[in-house]
Design a protein around this motif. Sequence first.
Motif, PDB file in Angstrom:
ATOM      1  N   PRO A 100       3.349 -28.636 -33.924  1.00  0.00           N
ATOM      2  CA  PRO A 100       4.401 -27.630 -33.806  1.00  0.00           C
ATOM      3  C   PRO A 100       4.036 -26.501 -32.842  1.00  0.00           C
ATOM      4  O   PRO A 100       4.923 -25.905 -32.230  1.00  0.00           O
ATOM      5  N   CYS A 101       2.744 -26.197 -32.705  1.00  0.00           N
ATOM      6  CA  CYS A 101       2.322 -25.183 -31.721  1.00  0.00           C
ATOM      7  C   CYS A 101       2.661 -25.660 -30.314  1.00  0.00           C
ATOM      8  O   CYS A 101       3.122 -24.884 -29.474  1.00  0.00           O
ATOM      9  N   HIS A 102       2.431 -26.932 -30.071  1.00  0.00           N
ATOM     10  CA  HIS A 102       2.759 -27.534 -28.775  1.00  0.00           C
ATOM     11  C   HIS A 102       4.265 -27.469 -28.525  1.00  0.00           C
ATOM     12  O   HIS A 102       4.707 -27.147 -27.415  1.00  0.00           O
ATOM     13  N   GLU A 103       5.051 -27.734 -29.557  1.00  0.00           N
ATOM     14  CA  GLU A 103       6.499 -27.768 -29.409  1.00  0.00           C
ATOM     15  C   GLU A 103       7.082 -26.384 -29.132  1.00  0.00           C
ATOM     16  O   GLU A 103       8.064 -26.246 -28.394  1.00  0.00           O
ATOM     17  N   GLU A 104       6.503 -25.333 -29.727  1.00  0.00           N
ATOM     18  CA  GLU A 104       7.066 -23.999 -29.538  1.00  0.00           C
ATOM     19  C   GLU A 104       6.559 -23.303 -28.277  1.00  0.00           C
ATOM     20  O   GLU A 104       7.115 -22.281 -27.869  1.00  0.00           O
ATOM     21  N   ALA A 105       5.522 -23.831 -27.639  1.00  0.00           N
ATOM     22  CA  ALA A 105       4.926 -23.171 -26.480  1.00  0.00           C
ATOM     23  C   ALA A 105       5.938 -22.842 -25.380  1.00  0.00           C
ATOM     24  O   ALA A 105       5.938 -21.722 -24.852  1.00  0.00           O
ATOM     25  N   PRO A 106       6.835 -23.774 -24.992  1.00  0.00           N
ATOM     26  CA  PRO A 106       7.808 -23.427 -23.944  1.00  0.00           C
ATOM     27  C   PRO A 106       8.708 -22.256 -24.329  1.00  0.00           C
ATOM     28  O   PRO A 106       9.107 -21.454 -23.473  1.00  0.00           O
ATOM     29  N   ASP A 107       9.037 -22.131 -25.622  1.00  0.00           N
ATOM     30  CA  ASP A 107       9.866 -21.019 -26.075  1.00  0.00           C
ATOM     31  C   ASP A 107       9.113 -19.697 -25.962  1.00  0.00           C
ATOM     32  O   ASP A 107       9.696 -18.668 -25.596  1.00  0.00           O
ATOM     33  N   LEU A 108       7.820 -19.724 -26.262  1.00  0.00           N
ATOM     34  CA  LEU A 108       7.009 -18.519 -26.126  1.00  0.00           C
ATOM     35  C   LEU A 108       6.897 -18.099 -24.662  1.00  0.00           C
ATOM     36  O   LEU A 108       6.986 -16.915 -24.333  1.00  0.00           O
ATOM     37  N   VAL A 109       6.696 -19.082 -23.787  1.00  0.00           N
ATOM     38  CA  VAL A 109       6.602 -18.793 -22.356  1.00  0.00           C
ATOM     39  C   VAL A 109       7.911 -18.171 -21.865  1.00  0.00           C
ATOM     40  O   VAL A 109       7.908 -17.176 -21.122  1.00  0.00           O
TER      41      VAL A 109
END
Length: 206
Positions: A100-109
């Motif tokens: 899930p950390c991998h999945e949310e990374a683009p949203d954080l960026v």
Amino acid sequence: MTAAVSRRRALSAALASAVLLPGCSALGADENSVRGRAKQASGNHQGYISGDGSVRQVTPNERGEAVTLAGQTLQGASWSIGDHAGSVVVVNSWVSWCGPCHEEAPDLVRAHGELAAGKDPVRFIGIDYRESSRETGRSQAEAWGLPYDSIFDDAGITAVQMNGMLRGQPATAVLDRSGRVAAVALGAIDYATLRDVTRDILREPV
């Protein structure tokens, strides 16, 4: 196909499904109890949003003490919340092996690109929680394209520094201008939710 083989395949499928549930944690079963307490407490806060995890906004008069977050980053710099007094700060806890950390990374960026570039810039800091090595964390952060640094926390001390609010991965907190937790998300957070919650906190009277 024998009954024993069928049972083994069913068990394997169940375990695989469990791994894909939102949120990773080095604390094992404790993460479920943390989520349960957060959802129970959310009944007292109108800002509760049900999403991939759980998001709770905390009204100013209900916020606790300022956090004491500090440490050495993946890039070898010193970082302390005390150096960012007066700013709204987004803190995201992650670890390289967390799906899930991998999945949310683009949203954080994406959220960083918008919120950190405003007239009242928001600060971002990650927490690479209980990572196997600084090199692993740095490599993963670069692969995700995180445009901000992360504190390397192989000992797990940031859980205490964050007043016990970020115990799983991923988890995100938004700190108000006094360094207090004003919102917390347990599980992956999406761009729109992070943007809107952070804007609410930016608009609070100074």
